[in-house]
Design a protein around this motif. Sequence first.
Motif, mmCIF file in Angstrom:
data_model
loop_
_atom_site.group_PDB
_atom_site.id
_atom_site.type_symbol
_atom_site.label_atom_id
_atom_site.label_comp_id
_atom_site.label_asym_id
_atom_site.label_seq_id
_atom_site.Cartn_x
_atom_site.Cartn_y
_atom_site.Cartn_z
ATOM 1 N N LEU A 170 -18.229 1.909 8.741
ATOM 2 C CA LEU A 170 -16.817 2.082 8.422
ATOM 3 C C LEU A 170 -16.445 1.258 7.196
ATOM 4 N N ASP A 171 -15.930 1.930 6.185
ATOM 5 C CA ASP A 171 -15.379 1.287 4.988
ATOM 6 C C ASP A 171 -13.868 1.303 5.187
ATOM 7 N N LEU A 172 -13.343 0.247 5.779
ATOM 8 C CA LEU A 172 -11.947 0.201 6.207
ATOM 9 C C LEU A 172 -10.965 0.379 5.051
ATOM 10 N N LEU A 214 -13.083 5.201 5.228
ATOM 11 C CA LEU A 214 -14.182 6.164 5.203
ATOM 12 C C LEU A 214 -15.198 5.802 6.275
ATOM 13 N N LEU A 215 -15.639 6.795 7.012
ATOM 14 C CA LEU A 215 -16.620 6.613 8.070
ATOM 15 C C LEU A 215 -17.854 7.431 7.725
ATOM 16 N N GLY A 228 -15.795 0.207 -0.624
ATOM 17 C CA GLY A 228 -17.248 0.059 -0.650
ATOM 18 C C GLY A 228 -17.799 -1.011 0.265
ATOM 19 N N SER A 229 -16.941 -1.797 0.895
ATOM 20 C CA SER A 229 -17.373 -2.835 1.830
ATOM 21 C C SER A 229 -17.380 -2.256 3.241
ATOM 22 N N SER A 230 -18.565 -2.117 3.827
ATOM 23 C CA SER A 230 -18.693 -1.444 5.122
ATOM 24 C C SER A 230 -19.015 -2.401 6.256
#
Length: 115
Positions: free
Chosen positions: A78-80, A43-44, A84-86
């Motif tokens: 960016l949450d690769l 997620l970006l 939830g860790s961005s």
Amino acid sequence: MGYDIGIGLCAGIDGANVVVKLDSAVVSKLIPKQPWRKSGTSLLQFKSDLCSARRPPEVGSEVYLDSAALTKNAPASLDLAGNGSSMRVDLRALLSNLDPQPAPVAAAKGRSSRW
């Protein structure tokens, strides 16, 4: 003159921020040598002013960024893994090695010859 860059499906719009489910090809441009991930996992999040004015973001539709907006400061989160860790990324990396093609010319309409 700018052009639009499609990056993935819009997962949400929260005020001035847009969240996109990224294609794996986009992840590899933002983080080179990153092992392949399933598209839509990462997620970006970024400011909506980076989006194309011609194709504004809509939830569930492809998000297009304006290349001209990316030439300036273009930070994103960016949450690769989608957990939830961005991490901070610079969207200007999307412009590297791009060779945009000109828009196709509309075909000339001829007269139909119905007999």
